[in-house]
Write an enzyme that holds these catalytic residues in place. Sequence first.
Site, PDB file in Angstrom:
ATOM      1  CB  VAL A   1       5.250 -37.985  35.366  1.00  0.00           C
ATOM      2  CG1 VAL A   1       5.802 -38.147  36.395  1.00  0.00           C
ATOM      3  CG2 VAL A   1       6.321 -38.435  33.930  1.00  0.00           C
ATOM      4  CB  SER A   2       0.412 -38.773  33.220  1.00  0.00           C
ATOM      5  OG  SER A   2      -0.527 -37.311  34.039  1.00  0.00           O
ATOM      6  CB  SER A   3       1.839 -34.292  30.624  1.00  0.00           C
ATOM      7  OG  SER A   3       2.694 -33.701  32.100  1.00  0.00           O
TER       8      SER A   3
END
Length: 229
Positions: free
Chosen positions: A10-12
Amino acid sequence: MIRGVGYCRVSSQEQVEGTSLKAQEEQIRAYATLKGIELVDVFVDGAVSGGKPIANRPEGSRLVGLVNSGQVQCVVVVKLDRAFRNTVDCLQTVTQWEKAGVALHIIDLGGNSIDTTSPAGRFMLTVLSAAADMERGMIRDRCNSGRASCKAQGFRVGEVPFGWKLDTDGRTLVENREEQEALSFILRLKAQGFSYNRIAAELNRSGIPAKKGGQWSFSQVRSVLKRAA
């Protein structure tokens, strides 16, 4: 039994603290059981940008090392964009893995699961990943065109910062009294050493809505404080 590894990303930070990573891992484990794959490990990269090649990510580099060592025969991901930057990156990586006898399994690619152990799977990967790239490019072009048109007419382009609102002319920012009060509250909590998550919890407990309504989150608080700095 085929030995494989799973990969989640995931990026966040908000997604790290939510359910996304857990959901990805559960899907990978269920798929492995269905396909008779013995999962050696599931590598998880949290709050890592998809713009980085998988080999340059903390857990992605460990996965690549395991693949290159010949200890596994497949890699399982939920969606293509969890592992790869774009179509070219995906196809180049898959080609390298195939030479090492390692297949890629994607659980959800255009609504279907595919793997590169067959010519049909490789064909579908090429076509669908290229189509996804084209769609993203078309959306980006439409958004850029719309923003350029608004800017040319003198209208404000971009998100209105928390604490402000657009005046009736559609160009000028004026203070939003309720949001300014909330912003002062956020800044006081930050000065007292509260973490982003604690600030979000206090805002939600106090019934103070976020910019677009709903609940506050880690990333929303961080964004507001970054703009206010």
